[in-house]
Design an enzyme around this catalytic site. Structure first.
Site, short mmCIF file in Angstrom:
data_model
loop_
_atom_site.label_atom_id
_atom_site.label_comp_id
_atom_site.label_asym_id
_atom_site.label_seq_id
_atom_site.Cartn_x
_atom_site.Cartn_y
_atom_site.Cartn_z
N ASP A 24 0.83 -1.30 -0.06
CA ASP A 24 0.01 0.19 0.11
C ASP A 24 0.90 1.51 -0.16
O ASP A 24 0.48 2.22 0.72
CB ASP A 24 -0.86 0.15 1.05
CG ASP A 24 -1.79 -1.22 1.16
OD1 ASP A 24 -2.06 -1.92 0.15
OD2 ASP A 24 -2.75 -1.29 2.06
N GLU A 72 -4.56 -0.58 -1.46
CA GLU A 72 -5.86 -0.85 -0.79
C GLU A 72 -6.61 0.10 -1.79
O GLU A 72 -6.65 1.16 -1.80
CB GLU A 72 -5.73 -0.49 0.54
CG GLU A 72 -7.25 -0.64 1.24
CD GLU A 72 -7.13 -0.17 2.71
OE1 GLU A 72 -6.11 -0.09 3.51
OE2 GLU A 72 -8.37 -0.49 3.13
N LYS A 129 -6.54 -4.74 -3.61
CA LYS A 129 -7.11 -5.38 -2.42
C LYS A 129 -8.37 -4.56 -1.73
O LYS A 129 -7.97 -3.39 -1.32
CB LYS A 129 -6.23 -5.95 -1.47
CG LYS A 129 -5.24 -4.89 -0.67
CD LYS A 129 -4.18 -5.74 0.32
CE LYS A 129 -3.55 -4.70 1.18
NZ LYS A 129 -4.30 -3.64 1.65
N LYS A 132 -7.80 -5.09 4.51
CA LYS A 132 -6.40 -5.04 5.08
C LYS A 132 -5.56 -6.09 4.96
O LYS A 132 -4.21 -5.92 4.85
CB LYS A 132 -6.52 -4.75 6.51
CG LYS A 132 -7.74 -3.72 7.04
CD LYS A 132 -7.37 -2.23 6.45
CE LYS A 132 -8.39 -1.28 6.87
NZ LYS A 132 -8.55 -0.12 5.91
N VAL A 157 3.28 0.17 4.40
CA VAL A 157 2.44 1.05 5.28
C VAL A 157 0.84 0.56 5.40
O VAL A 157 0.29 -0.09 4.51
CB VAL A 157 2.45 2.50 5.29
CG1 VAL A 157 3.63 3.20 5.06
CG2 VAL A 157 1.75 2.77 3.70
N THR A 158 0.37 0.47 6.85
CA THR A 158 0.81 0.92 7.85
C THR A 158 1.12 -0.23 8.58
O THR A 158 0.59 -1.28 8.59
CB THR A 158 -0.38 1.89 8.49
OG1 THR A 158 -1.10 1.37 9.02
CG2 THR A 158 -0.42 3.09 7.96
N CYS A 162 -2.41 -2.72 7.54
CA CYS A 162 -2.31 -3.96 6.36
C CYS A 162 -1.20 -4.48 6.51
O CYS A 162 -1.16 -5.73 5.89
CB CYS A 162 -2.56 -2.92 5.25
SG CYS A 162 -4.23 -2.27 4.86
N GLN A 202 7.24 -14.81 21.62
CA GLN A 202 7.00 -16.36 21.84
C GLN A 202 7.66 -17.13 20.54
O GLN A 202 7.18 -17.88 20.05
CB GLN A 202 5.52 -16.56 21.86
CG GLN A 202 4.61 -15.88 22.75
CD GLN A 202 3.22 -16.13 22.53
OE1 GLN A 202 2.64 -14.97 21.96
NE2 GLN A 202 2.68 -16.89 23.13
C1 C5J Z 1 -3.38 0.22 5.39
C2 C5J Z 1 -5.07 1.73 6.61
N1 C5J Z 1 -2.68 0.32 4.27
N2 C5J Z 1 -4.04 2.04 7.45
N3 C5J Z 1 -4.42 0.90 5.35
O1 C5J Z 1 -2.48 0.15 6.64
O2 C5J Z 1 -6.20 2.21 6.51
#
Ligand code: C5J
Length: 235
Positions: A24, A72, A129, A132, A157-158, A162, A202
């Site tokens: 993204d 996205e 897509k 997320k 990101v972020t 995602c 873990q």
């Molecule tokens: C992504 C968002 N790409 N933060 N989307 O993380 O809405």
């Protein structure tokens, strides 16, 4: 077998089965006037990872290793946009509304396009897509299986949205994932820090994290053409 320094312990992979995934890196998330700003997010916090991802893309291309880019975005008729997602957070501009970079998060609009620093090469796979999770309602898993990719080097990101969602979903499907610590950012630095810790806790419950230098040093030793052409995404 290439091995790099990583957390919680070294990460090894084969050049025949690894891909760089860039999540993204879109104008709507990284530049003024996009979706992020309509939600009140500080886009300055996403800037550090941009040149790092650019360098990793350059190194993977030089080594002729596959790069997959996600974005996205939604269909122009919003048929793949749940009402709950559109209304969440009551943003100034909702997904599908017209903003300074065209309709927010709509496929084909300037805002949903990639920032130039991290743009795909013409032959690289782009996954649009609606969620997320990169696996949800996309052809991503089919492509990875077809090309026998088992190891994902994740950037983008972020971090806690995602990127983390995709890494967790990839882990459940059996992929070995390493998230590049300086190749990802969040609008909330504290969320980024916690996510990096949670993923490797873990004994690497979700996977690994590493620094970009570890990968760049390894790839600098690789000559183009030395790695298998079986992983090429050239059409
Ligand atoms: C992504 C968002 N790409 N933060 N989307 O993380 O809405």
């Amino acid at each position: 077998m290439p091995i790099i320094d990583a957390k919680p312990f070294h990460y090894d992979f084969s050049f025949d089965h690894v891909a760089l995934v860039c999540i993204d890196m879109q104008r709507d998330f990284c530049q003024p006037g996009g979706f992020a700003e309509s939600l009140g997010d500080n886009i300055k916090n996403l800037q550090p990872c941009i040149p790092v991802i650019g360098k990793l893309q350059e190194a993977f291309r030089k080594a002729e290793l596959p790069i997959i880019h996600t974005k996205e975005c939604h269909k122009p008729d919003l048929s793949d946009l749940p009402t709950a997602k559109r209304n969440r957070g009551n943003p100034k501009l909702k997904i599908g509304d017209k903003g300074p970079m065209g309709r927010i998060l709509i496929d084909g609009e300037p805002g949903s396009d990639f920032i130039p620093e991290c743009a795909p090469a013409q032959w690289e796979l782009v996954i649009s897509k609606p969620g997320k999770d990169t696996f949800y309602n996309t052809e991503f898993d089919d492509y990875m299986k077809l090309r026998k990719i088992t190891h994902l080097v994740i950037t983008g990101v972020t971090t806690e949205v995602c990127v983390q969602t995709t890494m967790r979903c990839a882990n459940d499907r059996g992929y070995d994932c390493v998230l590049v610590e300086d190749g990802t950012d969040s609008y909330f630095p504290e969320f980024k820090a916690m996510t990096l810790k949670a993923l490797v806790a873990q004994g690497g419950i979700v996977g690994w994290t590493c620094k970009s230098d570890a990968l760049l040093e390894l790839l600098a030793k690789e000559q183009p053409g030395q790695v298998s052409s079986a992983t090429s995404f050239a059409a």
